[in-house]
Design a protein around this motif. Structure first.
Motif, PDB file in Angstrom:
ATOM      1  N   VAL A  27       0.829  -1.205   0.000  1.00  0.00           N
ATOM      2  CA  VAL A  27       0.000   0.000   0.000  1.00  0.00           C
ATOM      3  C   VAL A  27       0.866   1.259   0.000  1.00  0.00           C
ATOM      4  N   GLU A  28       1.888   1.299   0.829  1.00  0.00           N
ATOM      5  CA  GLU A  28       2.725   2.498   0.922  1.00  0.00           C
ATOM      6  C   GLU A  28       3.481   2.787  -0.376  1.00  0.00           C
ATOM      7  N   ALA A  29       3.764   1.736  -1.127  1.00  0.00           N
ATOM      8  CA  ALA A  29       4.525   1.906  -2.366  1.00  0.00           C
ATOM      9  C   ALA A  29       3.630   1.958  -3.598  1.00  0.00           C
ATOM     10  N   LYS A  38       1.773   4.109  -5.080  1.00  0.00           N
ATOM     11  CA  LYS A  38       1.817   5.260  -5.976  1.00  0.00           C
ATOM     12  C   LYS A  38       3.214   5.537  -6.531  1.00  0.00           C
ATOM     13  N   LYS A  39       4.176   4.685  -6.179  1.00  0.00           N
ATOM     14  CA  LYS A  39       5.555   4.888  -6.634  1.00  0.00           C
ATOM     15  C   LYS A  39       5.832   4.045  -7.873  1.00  0.00           C
ATOM     16  N   PRO A  40       6.734   4.511  -8.765  1.00  0.00           N
ATOM     17  CA  PRO A  40       7.093   3.707  -9.940  1.00  0.00           C
ATOM     18  C   PRO A  40       7.658   2.346  -9.505  1.00  0.00           C
ATOM     19  N   ALA A  41       7.246   1.299 -10.188  1.00  0.00           N
ATOM     20  CA  ALA A  41       7.688  -0.051  -9.821  1.00  0.00           C
ATOM     21  C   ALA A  41       9.198  -0.199  -9.972  1.00  0.00           C
ATOM     22  N   SER A  42       9.824   0.649 -10.774  1.00  0.00           N
ATOM     23  CA  SER A  42      11.279   0.591 -10.946  1.00  0.00           C
ATOM     24  C   SER A  42      12.014   0.903  -9.647  1.00  0.00           C
ATOM     25  N   THR A  43      11.339   1.570  -8.702  1.00  0.00           N
ATOM     26  CA  THR A  43      11.967   1.908  -7.420  1.00  0.00           C
ATOM     27  C   THR A  43      11.794   0.797  -6.387  1.00  0.00           C
ATOM     28  N   TYR A  44      11.085  -0.266  -6.719  1.00  0.00           N
ATOM     29  CA  TYR A  44      10.811  -1.340  -5.771  1.00  0.00           C
ATOM     30  C   TYR A  44      12.046  -2.215  -5.577  1.00  0.00           C
ATOM     31  N   SER A  45      12.159  -2.790  -4.398  1.00  0.00           N
ATOM     32  CA  SER A  45      13.196  -3.792  -4.156  1.00  0.00           C
ATOM     33  C   SER A  45      12.837  -5.085  -4.878  1.00  0.00           C
ATOM     34  N   GLY A  46      13.778  -6.018  -4.924  1.00  0.00           N
ATOM     35  CA  GLY A  46      13.514  -7.291  -5.598  1.00  0.00           C
ATOM     36  C   GLY A  46      12.338  -8.027  -4.984  1.00  0.00           C
ATOM     37  N   GLY A  47      12.274  -8.047  -3.650  1.00  0.00           N
ATOM     38  CA  GLY A  47      11.175  -8.727  -2.985  1.00  0.00           C
ATOM     39  C   GLY A  47       9.836  -8.072  -3.271  1.00  0.00           C
ATOM     40  N   MET A  48       9.804  -6.738  -3.315  1.00  0.00           N
ATOM     41  CA  MET A  48       8.567  -6.022  -3.608  1.00  0.00           C
ATOM     42  C   MET A  48       8.097  -6.300  -5.030  1.00  0.00           C
ATOM     43  N   LYS A  49       9.042  -6.349  -5.967  1.00  0.00           N
ATOM     44  CA  LYS A  49       8.676  -6.637  -7.356  1.00  0.00           C
ATOM     45  C   LYS A  49       8.091  -8.036  -7.485  1.00  0.00           C
ATOM     46  N   ARG A  50       8.678  -9.005  -6.757  1.00  0.00           N
ATOM     47  CA  ARG A  50       8.164 -10.364  -6.839  1.00  0.00           C
ATOM     48  C   ARG A  50       6.767 -10.442  -6.228  1.00  0.00           C
TER      49      ARG A  50
END
Length: 336
Positions: free
Chosen positions: A142-144, A146-158
């Motif tokens: 939820v906190e992420a 609205k942020k571009p997915a390119s800024t996500y960590s590997g775990g968040m992307k998975r």
């Protein structure tokens, strides 16, 4: 010929359940290279099935075929009760796929990725927003959002990748090495998500090179090597294929240790740690026999532990250089 809806026993509940994925005689070659050489699989609904094997063993090819991305050369294949050759569209409607490489679009936000997937599943705008919000919260994004997915960590992307897979409410999910490259904490978080899916009745077909992952999650495991399934069973059944299990007796008093060693002559002793090792396959019957033997010899250890080979031992024994030419040509160890 086996039916795709053949009842079987769900390993978690003990109740009869239909087969979610069935493959009989699955074959696939690329030129002169045989990737899958007539493998058989049957996966109960509501369970986790893990396919293990070294790089190039054919794990990803099996997933691509069963998820309709690649056509098999031969085999009777059913997924979700649908014949893959007759009705691949029905199969696609029943499954979700998360591959080795994330399908997340890094140029848009996590929320926009979810809404895009909702559009692809023809959900209404309101339903799409509801589903997106539900999964973003469920996967702690939820906190992420609205942020571009390119800024996500590997775990968040998975996690986002898996959330996107679930938008269509698939009852069967193929996870092709879903935790590759993740740190231990992210991997454990993903395991929790997978367990949650299975508790909701979802069937998970998992490929992985992390043996601990298969041990933690899978109801049944198959080992694929050189295009053939060389062993299949529960984690504990597979471990019993490899010799080296033993019961270890540890003593704190040197005199007691010596008297026990004298009484039990057919054991391996370690004078430095004051311990004795008795060969054992780890079964309940064998352990009971050993305990009776110790009682008869009037041996009482300060500590008794049972050691069995782990999946690393199984993996190397079945897929190592010495096994490549021999194990693949032997009948598979089916431990059902």
């Amino acid at each position: 010929m086996r039916s795709s809806v053949m009842p079987t026993t769900n390993l978690r509940s003990g109740h009869p359940m239909p087969t979610a994925v069935s493959a009989v005689g699955l074959r696939k070659s690329y030129g002169e290279k045989t990737v899958l050489d007539g493998i058989d699989l049957r996966i109960p609904a509501g369970s986790v099935f893990a396919l293990l094997g070294p790089n190039g063993a054919g794990k990803t090819t099996a997933v691509k075929i069963l998820s309709t991305l690649v056509t098999a050369d031969a085999g009777d294949l059913h997924v979700g009760g649908h014949d893959l050759a007759v009705d691949p569209q029905a199969v696609r409607a029943a499954i979700g796929v998360t591959g080795q490489f994330s399908a997340v679009d890094g140029l848009i936000t996590g929320e926009e990725n979810m809404l895009l997937m909702a559009d692809l599943h023809h959900l209404s705008k309101s339903e799409g927003r509801r589903v997106a919000a539900e999964f973003l919260e469920r996967f702690d994004l939820v906190e992420a959002a609205k942020k571009p997915a390119s800024t996500y960590s590997g775990g968040m992307k998975r996690r986002l990748d898996l959330a996107m897979t679930l938008v269509g409410s698939p009852r069967i999910i193929f996870l092709d090495e879903p935790t590759t490259g993740l740190d231990p904490r992210s991997r454990h978080n993903m395991w929790g998500i997978i367990r949650g899916l299975v508790s909701d009745g979802v069937t998970v077909f998992l490929t992985t090179q992390y043996l601990e992952e298969a041990d933690e999650l899978a109801d049944r495991i198959a080992v694929l090597n050189d295009g053939k399934i060389v062993a299949e069973g529960t984690a504990e059944e597979l471990k019993r294929l490899v010799p080296g299990g033993h019961v270890r007796l540890r003593f704190t008093d040197p005199a007691t240790f010596q008297s026990a060693a004298d009484a039990l002559r057919e054991v391996t002793r370690d004078d430095e740690t004051l311990s004795l090792s008795i060969p054992s396959g780890g079964s309940q019957r064998e352990l009971r026999s050993i305990l009776d033997w110790l009682d008869a010899a009037d041996v009482e250890a300060d500590e008794l532990t049972v050691h069995t080979p782990d999946l690393d031992d199984v993996f190397f024994a079945l897929t190592g250089p010495a096994s490549t030419s021999s194990a693949a040509n032997q009948p598979k160890e089916n431990l059902r």
